[in-house]
Design a protein around this motif. Structure first.
Motif, PDB file in Angstrom:
ATOM      1  N   ASP A  81       0.732  -1.236   0.104  1.00  0.00           N
ATOM      2  CA  ASP A  81      -0.028  -0.056  -0.191  1.00  0.00           C
ATOM      3  C   ASP A  81       1.026   1.354   0.153  1.00  0.00           C
ATOM      4  O   ASP A  81       0.734   2.222  -0.566  1.00  0.00           O
ATOM      5  CB  ASP A  81      -0.791  -0.041   1.331  1.00  0.00           C
ATOM      6  CG  ASP A  81      -1.852   1.346   1.285  1.00  0.00           C
ATOM      7  OD1 ASP A  81      -2.541   1.400   0.274  1.00  0.00           O
ATOM      8  OD2 ASP A  81      -1.849   2.092   2.069  1.00  0.00           O
ATOM      9  N   LEU A  82       1.958   1.147   0.744  1.00  0.00           N
ATOM     10  CA  LEU A  82       2.826   2.379   0.693  1.00  0.00           C
ATOM     11  C   LEU A  82       3.469   2.746  -0.597  1.00  0.00           C
ATOM     12  O   LEU A  82       3.605   3.760  -0.914  1.00  0.00           O
ATOM     13  CB  LEU A  82       3.939   2.194   1.703  1.00  0.00           C
ATOM     14  CG  LEU A  82       5.055   3.346   1.940  1.00  0.00           C
ATOM     15  CD1 LEU A  82       4.460   4.470   2.673  1.00  0.00           C
ATOM     16  CD2 LEU A  82       6.265   2.805   2.484  1.00  0.00           C
ATOM     17  N   TRP A  83       3.909   1.562  -1.232  1.00  0.00           N
ATOM     18  CA  TRP A  83       4.298   1.893  -2.591  1.00  0.00           C
ATOM     19  C   TRP A  83       3.359   2.498  -3.533  1.00  0.00           C
ATOM     20  O   TRP A  83       3.770   3.204  -4.385  1.00  0.00           O
ATOM     21  CB  TRP A  83       5.149   0.508  -3.101  1.00  0.00           C
ATOM     22  CG  TRP A  83       6.164  -0.215  -2.368  1.00  0.00           C
ATOM     23  CD1 TRP A  83       6.365  -1.738  -2.173  1.00  0.00           C
ATOM     24  CD2 TRP A  83       7.220   0.216  -1.759  1.00  0.00           C
ATOM     25  NE1 TRP A  83       7.514  -1.754  -1.511  1.00  0.00           N
ATOM     26  CE2 TRP A  83       8.331  -0.692  -1.059  1.00  0.00           C
ATOM     27  CE3 TRP A  83       7.906   1.903  -1.488  1.00  0.00           C
ATOM     28  CZ2 TRP A  83       9.121  -0.370  -0.503  1.00  0.00           C
ATOM     29  CZ3 TRP A  83       8.992   2.016  -0.889  1.00  0.00           C
ATOM     30  CH2 TRP A  83       9.586   0.749  -0.323  1.00  0.00           C
ATOM     31  N   THR A  84       2.394   1.764  -3.355  1.00  0.00           N
ATOM     32  CA  THR A  84       1.047   2.353  -4.534  1.00  0.00           C
ATOM     33  C   THR A  84       0.745   3.834  -4.185  1.00  0.00           C
ATOM     34  O   THR A  84       0.810   4.555  -5.114  1.00  0.00           O
ATOM     35  CB  THR A  84       0.019   1.544  -4.210  1.00  0.00           C
ATOM     36  OG1 THR A  84       0.190   0.218  -4.430  1.00  0.00           O
ATOM     37  CG2 THR A  84      -1.185   2.130  -5.152  1.00  0.00           C
ATOM     38  N   ARG A  85       1.094   4.242  -2.726  1.00  0.00           N
ATOM     39  CA  ARG A  85       0.527   5.616  -2.653  1.00  0.00           C
ATOM     40  C   ARG A  85       1.851   6.561  -2.854  1.00  0.00           C
ATOM     41  O   ARG A  85       1.587   7.830  -3.121  1.00  0.00           O
ATOM     42  CB  ARG A  85       0.155   5.845  -1.342  1.00  0.00           C
ATOM     43  CG  ARG A  85      -1.147   5.112  -0.998  1.00  0.00           C
ATOM     44  CD  ARG A  85      -1.813   5.442   0.436  1.00  0.00           C
ATOM     45  NE  ARG A  85      -0.992   4.896   1.333  1.00  0.00           N
ATOM     46  CZ  ARG A  85      -0.086   5.296   2.279  1.00  0.00           C
ATOM     47  NH1 ARG A  85       0.146   6.670   2.103  1.00  0.00           N
ATOM     48  NH2 ARG A  85       0.552   4.581   3.055  1.00  0.00           N
ATOM     49  N   ARG A  86       2.990   6.052  -2.276  1.00  0.00           N
ATOM     50  CA  ARG A  86       4.214   7.011  -2.246  1.00  0.00           C
ATOM     51  C   ARG A  86       5.145   7.030  -3.398  1.00  0.00           C
ATOM     52  O   ARG A  86       5.742   7.945  -3.476  1.00  0.00           O
ATOM     53  CB  ARG A  86       4.758   6.721  -0.884  1.00  0.00           C
ATOM     54  CG  ARG A  86       3.701   7.163   0.362  1.00  0.00           C
ATOM     55  CD  ARG A  86       3.308   8.592   0.269  1.00  0.00           C
ATOM     56  NE  ARG A  86       4.171   9.366   0.659  1.00  0.00           N
ATOM     57  CZ  ARG A  86       4.111  10.542   0.674  1.00  0.00           C
ATOM     58  NH1 ARG A  86       3.126  11.214  -0.133  1.00  0.00           N
ATOM     59  NH2 ARG A  86       5.018  11.444   1.321  1.00  0.00           N
ATOM     60  N   PHE A  87       5.136   5.721  -4.020  1.00  0.00           N
ATOM     61  CA  PHE A  87       6.197   5.593  -5.158  1.00  0.00           C
ATOM     62  C   PHE A  87       5.989   4.615  -6.041  1.00  0.00           C
ATOM     63  O   PHE A  87       6.604   3.443  -6.198  1.00  0.00           O
ATOM     64  CB  PHE A  87       7.588   5.229  -4.420  1.00  0.00           C
ATOM     65  CG  PHE A  87       8.979   6.187  -5.179  1.00  0.00           C
ATOM     66  CD1 PHE A  87       8.767   6.160  -6.674  1.00  0.00           C
ATOM     67  CD2 PHE A  87      10.000   6.078  -4.617  1.00  0.00           C
ATOM     68  CE1 PHE A  87       9.675   6.686  -7.214  1.00  0.00           C
ATOM     69  CE2 PHE A  87      11.107   6.538  -5.187  1.00  0.00           C
ATOM     70  CZ  PHE A  87      10.839   6.920  -6.661  1.00  0.00           C
ATOM     71  N   PRO A  88       4.847   4.733  -6.886  1.00  0.00           N
ATOM     72  CA  PRO A  88       4.383   3.678  -7.710  1.00  0.00           C
ATOM     73  C   PRO A  88       5.464   3.664  -9.283  1.00  0.00           C
ATOM     74  O   PRO A  88       5.915   4.758  -9.168  1.00  0.00           O
ATOM     75  CB  PRO A  88       2.968   4.337  -8.000  1.00  0.00           C
ATOM     76  CG  PRO A  88       3.106   5.620  -7.974  1.00  0.00           C
ATOM     77  CD  PRO A  88       3.874   5.834  -6.681  1.00  0.00           C
ATOM     78  N   PHE A  89       5.418   2.511  -9.796  1.00  0.00           N
ATOM     79  CA  PHE A  89       6.192   2.646 -11.028  1.00  0.00           C
ATOM     80  C   PHE A  89       5.634   3.113 -11.990  1.00  0.00           C
ATOM     81  O   PHE A  89       4.815   2.401 -12.554  1.00  0.00           O
ATOM     82  CB  PHE A  89       6.608   0.944 -11.412  1.00  0.00           C
ATOM     83  CG  PHE A  89       7.760   0.437 -10.398  1.00  0.00           C
ATOM     84  CD1 PHE A  89       9.127   1.429 -10.325  1.00  0.00           C
ATOM     85  CD2 PHE A  89       7.659  -0.617  -9.673  1.00  0.00           C
ATOM     86  CE1 PHE A  89      10.014   0.711  -9.575  1.00  0.00           C
ATOM     87  CE2 PHE A  89       8.584  -0.956  -8.658  1.00  0.00           C
ATOM     88  CZ  PHE A  89       9.713  -0.360  -8.863  1.00  0.00           C
TER      89      PHE A  89
END
Length: 216
Positions: free
Chosen positions: A202-210
Motif C-alpha cells: 500500500d505504501l509503494w502504491t501511494r508514495r512511489f508507484p512505478f
C-alpha cells in the motif's frame, strides 16, 4: 506518541515512511515537494534550515535530518522491529559502510541533477553534460556496491534491514531500475523482493508507484 515526517512522494522520505510502517509506529507526513519551488522549501525551513527533506520529528520533539541518520536511528530506537544489526552483530560494519556510501556517493548526485545550473550555470550544453555524467556516476556506484556484496535473501543476509529499504527506493531514481538491474543484478533481485513485501504494498502504491517519470 506520533512521529512527523516532512517529505514527498518519490523522495528520500519514502524509506523513512517504509521503516515506520514496518515498525508499526504512528506517523503523519507533511508533504513538501521541495524541488517544485521556494514555497515548498519554506514548509521545511522551521525544522531544517537547509529546506530539504526528509526530516523526522520524534514524539519528544527532537529533529533529525539526513535519511541515513534517520533510518539508522529508527532501527536502533525500535530494536523489536529488527531492522538493523546491533553493535555486536558481525553485519554491523558493512551495514554502516553501505548506509554511509549511498548518501555520500549516490544521493549527493541528485543535488546536482535537480538543478544542474548550480554547477553548469546558464549554459544548456553544460547542464546536459552534467545530467549525463551524474547518471553514469550513479550507475557506476551501484555497480561498485554490487561487486563488493554477497546478497542473500536481503542485502546483508536473510533478514530485512533499513539498508534494503534505502536501496529499494534510491534505485528507482535516475537512471531508474532498468539500468540498476543491468549493473547490479543481484541487488536488483533484493530490490524486487522489497517491492513485493505485503506490509509495504500500500505504501509503494501511494508514495512511489512505478509510473511516469519515475520509470521502473
Amino acid at each position: 506518541m506520533t512521529y512527523t515526517v516532512y517529505g514527498a512522494a518519490g523522495s528520500g522520505s519514502v524509506p523513512v515512511e517504509a521503516a515506520l510502517t514496518l515498525i508499526g509506529a504512528p506517523f503523519e507526513v507533511i508533504e513538501a515537494v521541495t524541488w517544485e519551488g521556494e514555497a515548498e522549501r519554506d514548509k521545511v525551513a522551521p525544522v531544517n534550515p537547509m529546506r530539504q527533506v526528509p526530516v523526522l520529528v520524534t514524539p519528544d520533539g527532537e529533529v533529525i535530518t539526513e535519511s541515513a541518520a534517520i533510518l539508522i536511528w529508527l532501527a536502533e530506537r525500535h530494536p523489536e522491529a529488527a531492522l538493523g544489526p546491533e553493535p555486536c552483530d558481525p553485519r554491523r560494519a558493512q551495514f554502516l559502510r553501505w548506509m554511509t556510501f549511498i548518501p555520500a556517493s549516490i544521493y549527493s548526485m541528485y543535488w546536482v541533477r535537480d538543478d544542474p545550473g548550480r554547477l553548469g550555470g546558464d549554459d544548456p550544453a553544460a547542464q546536459a553534460t552534467i545530467k549525463a555524467r551524474t547518471a553514469e556516476r550513479i550507475a557506476a556506484c551501484w555497480e561498485q556496491m554490487e561487486a563488493q556484496m554477497e546478497p542473500d535473501r536481503f542485502l546483508l543476509g536473510p533478514e530485512l534491514t533499513v539498508l534494503d529499504l534505502y536501496v529499494a527506493v534510491a534505485s528507482r531514481w535516475t537512471p531508474h531500475r532498468s539500468r540498476f538491474h543491468q549493473v547490479a543484478p543481484r541487488m536488483g533481485q533484493v530490490a524486487r523482493r522489497v517491492d513485493a513485501l505485503p506490509e509495504l504494498l500500500d505504501l509503494w502504491t501511494r508514495r512511489f508507484p512505478f509510473e511516469g517519470a519515475w520509470g521502473g
